[in-house]
Design a protein around this motif. Sequence first.
Motif, mmCIF file in Angstrom:
data_model
loop_
_atom_site.group_PDB
_atom_site.id
_atom_site.type_symbol
_atom_site.label_atom_id
_atom_site.label_comp_id
_atom_site.label_asym_id
_atom_site.label_seq_id
_atom_site.Cartn_x
_atom_site.Cartn_y
_atom_site.Cartn_z
ATOM 1 N N ASN A 4 -8.993 -11.012 -13.367
ATOM 2 C CA ASN A 4 -7.619 -11.113 -12.921
ATOM 3 C C ASN A 4 -6.912 -12.348 -13.406
ATOM 4 O O ASN A 4 -5.734 -12.495 -13.190
ATOM 5 N N PHE A 186 0.403 -11.926 -4.053
ATOM 6 C CA PHE A 186 -0.087 -10.549 -3.937
ATOM 7 C C PHE A 186 0.005 -9.944 -5.337
ATOM 8 O O PHE A 186 1.099 -9.794 -5.877
ATOM 9 N N GLU A 189 -3.664 -4.684 -8.613
ATOM 10 C CA GLU A 189 -4.884 -4.414 -9.375
ATOM 11 C C GLU A 189 -4.677 -3.154 -10.227
ATOM 12 O O GLU A 189 -3.674 -2.456 -10.094
ATOM 13 N N ARG A 193 -3.703 -1.048 -6.020
ATOM 14 C CA ARG A 193 -3.708 -1.807 -4.766
ATOM 15 C C ARG A 193 -3.363 -3.274 -5.048
ATOM 16 O O ARG A 193 -3.566 -3.772 -6.156
ATOM 17 N N SER A 195 -4.036 -7.280 -4.292
ATOM 18 C CA SER A 195 -4.985 -8.257 -3.743
ATOM 19 C C SER A 195 -4.235 -9.536 -3.402
ATOM 20 O O SER A 195 -3.282 -9.911 -4.085
ATOM 21 N N ARG A 196 -4.721 -10.197 -2.357
ATOM 22 C CA ARG A 196 -4.062 -11.423 -1.910
ATOM 23 C C ARG A 196 -4.860 -12.649 -2.362
ATOM 24 O O ARG A 196 -6.076 -12.679 -2.268
ATOM 25 N N TYR A 197 -4.155 -13.656 -2.868
ATOM 26 C CA TYR A 197 -4.780 -14.931 -3.242
ATOM 27 C C TYR A 197 -4.001 -16.055 -2.570
ATOM 28 O O TYR A 197 -2.769 -16.040 -2.575
#
Length: 247
Positions: A4, A186, A189, A193, A195-197
């Motif tokens: 990512n 956010f 992907e 969906r 993904s949160r970082y």
Amino acid sequence: MNKNYETFARVYDAIMDDTLYDKWTDFSLRHLRKTKERKKLLELACGTGIQSVRFSQAGFEVTGLDLSQEMLDVAQKRAASAKQKIDFMQGNMLDLSQAGTYDFVTCYSDSICYMQDEAEVGDVFKQVYDCLEEDGVFIFDVHSTYQIDEAFPGYSYHENADDFAMVWDSYEDEAPHSVVHELTFFIEEEDGRFSRYDEIHEERTYEVLTYDILLEQAGFKSFKLYADFEDKEPTDTSARWFFVCQK
């Protein structure tokens, strides 16, 4: 995370105001006297290499150094697609003993403000001094005390794009002239969906006099102080200070 990271780096680049790189470049070209013999430049905290590419296009022989190998991987690709020959090295600006020697060193985007305390800032200055050629020039920028004390606390910024969203909030920190930035990303992907970082960035600045003393202790013979990308003295409400230092 690594798969990512390119997305992540792209998000960073997307939220960075692109015109700032033009301003850093213009400021640098006014203050770095490049000649045939003197053109070796080290860019500290080079990140994804946008500024390194600008320097290379302007005719400097560029080396970019950053803590993050993932950022440097993105920088390598960027340099290759811009057809620029740039050396990138993973390293910490608190130890430049293996970095070689240069005519010019830059450290932009308030990267000095990420040092933990003034001892670390002084260490960076000493490291830079030691890797500069005689009469070499070191340029760096930092947030002004006004920016950290008045502008940042309570600052909030939200961005929504198709494939990412970001929330950025800034709060006053405990040490004098320090601030905490809380960033939440956010990122979409491949399966659609998100993904949160979460990231926390702590920044700290000092009075001009403190920088003055630390530069002197490192051995620099003089520096000039400017503000906000322009060749003029800071005012009480300048956001960004620029130091042009002479070895």
